[in-house]
Design a protein around this motif. Structure first.
Motif, short mmCIF file in Angstrom:
data_model
loop_
_atom_site.label_atom_id
_atom_site.label_comp_id
_atom_site.label_asym_id
_atom_site.label_seq_id
_atom_site.Cartn_x
_atom_site.Cartn_y
_atom_site.Cartn_z
N GLY A 24 0.79 -1.22 0.00
CA GLY A 24 0.00 0.00 0.00
C GLY A 24 0.83 1.27 0.00
O GLY A 24 0.31 2.34 -0.30
N SER A 25 2.12 1.16 0.30
CA SER A 25 2.97 2.35 0.32
C SER A 25 3.63 2.62 -1.02
O SER A 25 4.19 3.69 -1.22
N SER A 35 -0.21 -4.58 2.47
CA SER A 35 0.86 -4.56 3.47
C SER A 35 1.42 -3.15 3.64
O SER A 35 1.13 -2.24 2.86
N LYS A 36 2.25 -3.02 4.67
CA LYS A 36 2.95 -1.77 4.98
C LYS A 36 1.97 -0.63 5.28
O LYS A 36 2.21 0.53 4.95
N SER A 37 0.86 -0.99 5.92
CA SER A 37 -0.18 0.00 6.23
C SER A 37 0.29 1.05 7.22
O SER A 37 -0.34 2.09 7.37
N ASP A 38 1.42 0.79 7.89
CA ASP A 38 1.96 1.74 8.87
C ASP A 38 2.87 2.79 8.23
O ASP A 38 3.24 3.75 8.89
N TYR A 39 3.20 2.65 6.97
CA TYR A 39 4.09 3.60 6.31
C TYR A 39 3.37 4.93 6.10
O TYR A 39 2.18 4.94 5.75
N ALA A 86 0.82 5.65 3.01
CA ALA A 86 0.35 4.38 2.44
C ALA A 86 -1.15 4.46 2.15
O ALA A 86 -1.91 5.08 2.90
N MET A 87 -1.56 3.84 1.06
CA MET A 87 -2.98 3.78 0.73
C MET A 87 -3.66 2.77 1.64
O MET A 87 -3.10 1.71 1.93
N SER A 88 -4.85 3.08 2.06
CA SER A 88 -5.62 2.14 2.87
C SER A 88 -6.21 1.07 1.96
O SER A 88 -6.28 1.23 0.73
N ILE A 114 -2.39 -4.73 6.74
CA ILE A 114 -1.51 -5.26 7.80
C ILE A 114 -0.21 -4.47 7.90
O ILE A 114 0.19 -3.78 6.96
N SER A 115 0.43 -4.64 9.04
CA SER A 115 1.79 -4.14 9.27
C SER A 115 2.52 -5.17 10.10
O SER A 115 2.02 -5.56 11.16
#
Length: 176
Positions: free
Chosen positions: A89-90, A121-125, A128-130, A158-159
């Protein structure tokens, strides 16, 4: 067995290592020191398993991005029960191509009655797109109107750094 596929760098190998407790990760998606260990890109196919808290064994067949065009060949085995498609997602430059790949998976008759999940993935960046933004970008609501409800994918953001979304994904993976 669960098939795991997606574009290069989407986090497939990292997710496997996180679930299995390898390379600096603690098993079962527990917190660790916060630094994501480096992971080599998968060339070809990787088989890995982990034992969930509920018991049993879950085997993941990671399809490396270089062999993604051949993914349907791996469905010949009846043991492939579910499909997880991961996208980063980032990586906004990769999202359009990843959406096309995901839609090709979702529209394939070869998936039969297998359950499918889209994992962002990488939802914490930062930036990042949801998961909702990605579903909007692929106009999923329009596609869903012409789809059988049984083909609707489960969607997870997820992250592996802060563990968000991992427990929901693991629950889906464990469902029979």
């Amino acid at each position: 067995m669960i098939m795991l596929m997606g574009p290069r760098g989407s986090g497939k190998s990292t997710l496997i290592k996180k679930l299995a407790g390898e390379d600096g990760f603690e098993a079962g998606g527990k917190a660790y020191d916060g630094a994501v260990p480096s992971v080599k890109h998968t060339t070809g196919v990787n088989l890995a398993g982990y034992t969930p808290a509920s018991g049993g064994r879950i085997v993941l067949r990671e399809i490396g991005s270089s062999v993604f065009p051949l993914w349907t060949n791996f469905l010949d085995e009846p043991s492939s029960e579910k499909i997880i498609f991961m996208m980063d997602g980032s990586n906004r430059l990769q999202v359009a191509a990843a959406c096309c790949q995901f839609l090709s998976v979702l529209s394939s008759d070869k998936i039969g009655d297998r359950k499918v999940a889209l994992v962002v993935s990488k939802s914490d960046y930062p930036g990042a797109m949801s998961a909702a933004q990605i579903m909007d970008a692929m106009h999923f609501d329009t596609l869903a109107a012409s789809m059988d409800e049984s083909r609707y994918p489960a969607v997870f953001a997820i992250s592996v750094v802060n563990n968000s979304g991992l427990s929901q994904l693991q629950q889906w993976m464990e469902l029979r």
